[in-house]
Design an enzyme around this catalytic site. Structure first.
Site, PDB file in Angstrom:
ATOM      1  CG  HIS A  60      27.250 -43.536  24.202  1.00 34.83           C
ATOM      2  ND1 HIS A  60      28.246 -42.258  25.285  1.00 34.83           N
ATOM      3  CD2 HIS A  60      28.470 -44.361  24.215  1.00 34.83           C
ATOM      4  CE1 HIS A  60      28.845 -42.236  25.610  1.00 34.83           C
ATOM      5  NE2 HIS A  60      28.763 -43.566  25.601  1.00 34.83           N
ATOM      6  CG  LEU A  61      20.055 -43.836  24.356  1.00 40.24           C
ATOM      7  CD1 LEU A  61      17.996 -43.403  26.065  1.00 40.24           C
ATOM      8  CD2 LEU A  61      19.353 -44.525  23.116  1.00 40.24           C
ATOM      9  NE  ARG A  62      26.540 -41.542  19.842  1.00 38.07           N
ATOM     10  CZ  ARG A  62      27.564 -41.683  20.386  1.00 38.07           C
ATOM     11  NH1 ARG A  62      28.016 -40.519  21.414  1.00 38.07           N
ATOM     12  NH2 ARG A  62      28.415 -42.705  20.043  1.00 38.07           N
ATOM     13  CG  ASN A  92      29.228 -39.078  25.379  1.00 37.36           C
ATOM     14  OD1 ASN A  92      28.121 -39.411  25.178  1.00 37.36           O
ATOM     15  ND2 ASN A  92      29.599 -39.398  24.098  1.00 37.36           N
ATOM     16  CG  HIS A 179      36.457 -42.568  29.132  1.00 34.61           C
ATOM     17  ND1 HIS A 179      35.566 -43.230  27.810  1.00 34.61           N
ATOM     18  CD2 HIS A 179      37.787 -41.684  28.653  1.00 34.61           C
ATOM     19  CE1 HIS A 179      36.706 -42.951  27.218  1.00 34.61           C
ATOM     20  NE2 HIS A 179      38.067 -42.709  27.542  1.00 34.61           N
ATOM     21  CG  HIS A 233      34.426 -48.294  28.550  1.00 36.48           C
ATOM     22  ND1 HIS A 233      35.970 -47.498  29.221  1.00 36.48           N
ATOM     23  CD2 HIS A 233      34.326 -47.286  28.061  1.00 36.48           C
ATOM     24  CE1 HIS A 233      35.239 -46.190  29.258  1.00 36.48           C
ATOM     25  NE2 HIS A 233      34.255 -45.872  28.654  1.00 36.48           N
ATOM     26  CG  ASN A 279      38.881 -43.682  22.954  1.00 33.17           C
ATOM     27  OD1 ASN A 279      39.518 -45.032  22.549  1.00 33.17           O
ATOM     28  ND2 ASN A 279      38.606 -42.899  22.717  1.00 33.17           N
ATOM     29  CG  ASP A 306      30.961 -47.584  25.304  1.00 33.87           C
ATOM     30  OD1 ASP A 306      30.210 -46.851  25.147  1.00 33.87           O
ATOM     31  OD2 ASP A 306      32.386 -47.436  25.477  1.00 33.87           O
ATOM     32  N   GLY A 325      33.330 -45.923  18.614  1.00 37.93           N
ATOM     33  CA  GLY A 325      32.089 -45.920  19.265  1.00 37.93           C
ATOM     34  C   GLY A 325      31.961 -47.255  18.449  1.00 37.93           C
TER      35      GLY A 325
HETATM   36  C1  NCD Z   1      31.896 -43.937  23.245  1.00 40.76           C
HETATM   37  C2  NCD Z   1      30.738 -42.222  22.076  1.00 40.76           C
HETATM   38  O1  NCD Z   1      30.738 -42.940  21.144  1.00 40.76           O
HETATM   39  O2  NCD Z   1      30.061 -41.778  22.664  1.00 40.76           O
HETATM   40  N1  NCD Z   1      32.717 -44.094  22.272  1.00 40.76           N
HETATM   41  C3  NCD Z   1      33.874 -45.215  22.353  1.00 40.76           C
HETATM   42  O3  NCD Z   1      34.780 -45.349  21.616  1.00 40.76           O
HETATM   43  N2  NCD Z   1      33.330 -45.935  23.666  1.00 40.76           N
HETATM   44  C4  NCD Z   1      31.967 -42.578  24.076  1.00 40.76           C
HETATM   45  C5  NCD Z   1      32.985 -43.316  25.134  1.00 40.76           C
HETATM   46  O4  NCD Z   1      32.170 -44.682  26.016  1.00 40.76           O
HETATM   47  O5  NCD Z   1      33.296 -42.968  25.519  1.00 40.76           O
HETATM   48 ZN    ZN Z   2      33.764 -44.689  27.472  1.00 40.32          ZN
END
Ligand code: NCD
Ligand code: ZN
Length: 427
Positions: A60-62, A92, A179, A233, A279, A306, A325
Site C-alpha cells: 500500500h503506497l497511499r 485502495n 482479501h 494474506h 486485517n 501487505d 495495518g
Molecule cells: C490494509 C490497508 O491499510 O490498506 N490494512 C490491513 O490491515 N491489512 C488493507 C488490507 O490489506 O486489507
Molecule cells: Zn487485505
C-alpha cells in the site's frame, strides 16, 4: 528516482545455491565479469549472498490521497531498504485505482519517483464498493498493463460479481487477488482473532472461518470459470487446508502470507497497542505453525508484505476504532530469515522462489524474479546472513511509524540493493 551509477564489479558473492561468483553490472544488466575493464569500480562481497531483487505482490503506497502516510517515493525507498526491486501498488487509494487513467497515473508516478519498479494493481469493483465491476479490460490494455486486480482492504463479497470478474480477466490471463473476509461473519468492526484473547480483552473477534469460507468459495469459482485466483494474506490453518485441497484438485490458485502472520501472535494485542491491529488479525500459535509449514511446502506460494502505512492520527484511537495495518517492507526478509531459514525450515533457493520468482510470475513482470546470469536485468540484493540489529521504527524510510517490529532483535540482512544496475540502497 535513483541516480545513475556507473559499471560495477561485485566480487566473491555467493549465490543462493552456494556457488561463488563475480557479478558485473553494466548498462543496467548483468554482463560477463571477464569483460569488466581493469579500472572498474569494485565491491567486495566476500561472505555476502547475492539474491535476485525481491518482489512484493502486496504493497500500500497511499498515493494518491494519503501522502501524509506514504508516497510512491517514500514507500519504494522503504522497499529498496528491504531488498525489493519491484512492488505491486494496491488500489485502495483516494481516488481508487479503478480506471485506466488512474492506473496510468500511478504507473507514471512510479516511473518518475520510484526507487524500484511499481506495478499497478487495479480495483475489481468501482470505488471498491463491491457492486459494479471496474474497467478491468481498459486497465489491462492501458499503458500500466494491469494484470492483477484486487479490492484489497475489502472483500468482494458477492459471488456472482466474483464469478464475473474471474471470467472477465481470464481473456487476458489476469488474476483476481482476494482479501478473504466474510463480513457477515466478521464485520468491519472485528479486530482480534476470535479466541480466548478476544473474549478476555473485550475486542470483537474474527473467527478463522471468516477467512476460509471465502477462500473455499473463491477456489470453487476459479474452478467453475477456469480462471486464476490469488489469496491475499492467508492467516489461518483452515485457509491453508482449503488451499491445499484446491491445489490437489488442480485449481489455479496461488496464495501469499505476510511476514507478520509468520512471526507475531494474538497475545501482542493484549496491551491494546494499535500498531498490532491488522486485517486479518494476528492469530494464535497453531495458526502461525500452519502458515509456516505451508510456506515451506509451497501450499503458500509467496510472501506478500501487505505494507500498510498509517498516519499517527489514524492509529491514535481506541483499539476497535484505529485503522488496521502495519509496515512490512523493510523487515520482510529479516522475518522470513528468522522464522524460516534460521530454523532450518527453508533453504535459500526456496526463499528466492517465495520472495522473488513466484511474485514476479504472479504479476507477470518481465525482468524481475530472474536468475543472476549474464544478459539479465541487474536487479539484485546483497545480503549479510549473519548481521543482526534492534529494529528502530524512527529510522524507517517510510513516512509512517506503525512498525510492529520496533525494539525487536532481528536479522539485519540488506547490505545493498540494485535496480536496473543502479544502487537504490546501501548500508
Ligand atoms: C490494509 C490497508 O491499510 O490498506 N490494512 C490491513 O490491515 N491489512 C488493507 C488490507 O490489506 O486489507
Ligand atoms: Zn487485505
Amino acid at each position: 528516482m535513483t541516480t545513475t551509477s556507473g559499471p560495477l564489479l561485485i566480487t566473491g558473492a555467493t549465490l543462493a545455491d552456494g556457488t561463488r561468483t563475480d557479478l558485473y553490472l553494466a548498462e543496467g544488466r548483468l554482463a560477463d565479469p571477464a569483460s569488466a575493464p581493469a579500472g572498474v569500480e569494485r565491491l567486495d562481497a566476500d561472505g555476502l549472498l547475492a539474491l535476485p531483487g525481491l518482489v512484493d505482490p502486496h504493497t500500500h503506497l497511499r498515493q494518491p490521497g494519503r501522502e501524509d502516510a506514504e508516497t510512491v517515493a517514500s514507500g519504494t525507498a522503504a522497499a529498496a531498504r528491504g531488498g525489493f526491486t519491484c512492488v505491486h501498488a494496491m488500489a485502495n487509494t483516494t481516488p481508487v485505482t479503478d480506471t485506466a487513467e488512474a492506473a496510468e497515473y500511478v504507473a507514471a508516478l512510479g516511473e518518475r519517483e520510484g526507487h524500484c519498479e511499481v506495478r499497478v494493481v487495479g480495483a475489481v469493483t468501482k470505488g471498491l464498493d463491491g457492486e459494479e465491476l471496474a474497467e478491468l479490460g481498459m486497465m489491462a490494455d492501458s499503458a500500466a498493463g494491469v494484470r492483477l486486480f484486487s479490492d484489497d482492504g475489502r472483500c468482494v463479497g458477492d459471488s456472482l460479481l466474483m464469478r464475473r470478474a474471474l471470467t472477465y480477466v481470464k481473456a487476458f490471463d489476469g488474476v483476481i487477488a482476494q482479501h478473504s473476509q466474510d463480513v457477515s461473519l466478521a464485520g468491519p468492526g472485528a479486530c482480534c482473532h476470535e479466541s480466548e484473547w478476544s473474549g478476555r480483552l473485550g475486542l470483537p473477534g474474527w473467527p478463522s472461518q471468516a477467512e476460509s469460507i471465502i477462500i473455499a468459495r473463491d477456489v470453487q469459482l476459479a474452478e467453475l470459470t477456469g480462471s486464476r485466483i490469488h489469496v491475499c494474506h492467508v492467516s489461518t490453518a483452515e485457509g491453508v487446508d482449503v488451499i491445499r485441497w484446491a491445489k490437489a484438485r488442480g485449481i489455479r490458485v496461488t496464495a501469499e502470507v505476510t511476514p507478520h502472520h509468520l512471526l507475531l501472535d494474538t497475545p501482542l494485542v493484549a496491551g491494546y497497542d494499535t500498531t498490532f491491529k491488522v486485517n486479518p488479525p494476528l492469530r494464535t500459535s497453531e495458526h502461525l505453525e500452519a502458515v509456516r509449514e505451508a510456506l515451506a511446502d509451497g501450499t503458500i506460494d509467496m510472501v506478500g508484505t501487505d505494507h500498510a502505512p498509517h498516519a499517527r492520527q489514524d492509529k491514535d484511537h481506541p483499539f476497535d476504532v484505529a485503522l488496521p495495518g502495519m509496515l512490512g517492507l523493510e523487515q520482510a526478509l529479516a522475518v522470513v530469515m528468522e522464522v524460516m531459514v534460521g530454523t532450518g525450515r527453508m533453504d535459500w533457493p526456496t526463499l528466492v522462489e517465495r520472495m522473488s520468482t513466484a511474485p514476479a510470475r504472479l504479476g507477470q513482470v518481465p525482468g524481475q524474479g530472474r536468475p543472476l546470469a549474464a544478459g539479465e536485468p541487474a536487479n539484485l540484493v546483497l545480503v549479510d546472513p549473519a548481521a543482526r540489529a534492534t529494529v528502530d521504527a524512527s529510522a524507517s524510510r517510510s513516512r509512517s511509524r506503525n512498525n510492529p517490529y520496533d525494539g525487536r532483535d532481528l536479522p539485519d540482512p540488506v547490505v545493498a540493493t540494485f535496480w536496473k544496475g543502479r544502487r537504490t540502497y546501501a548500508r
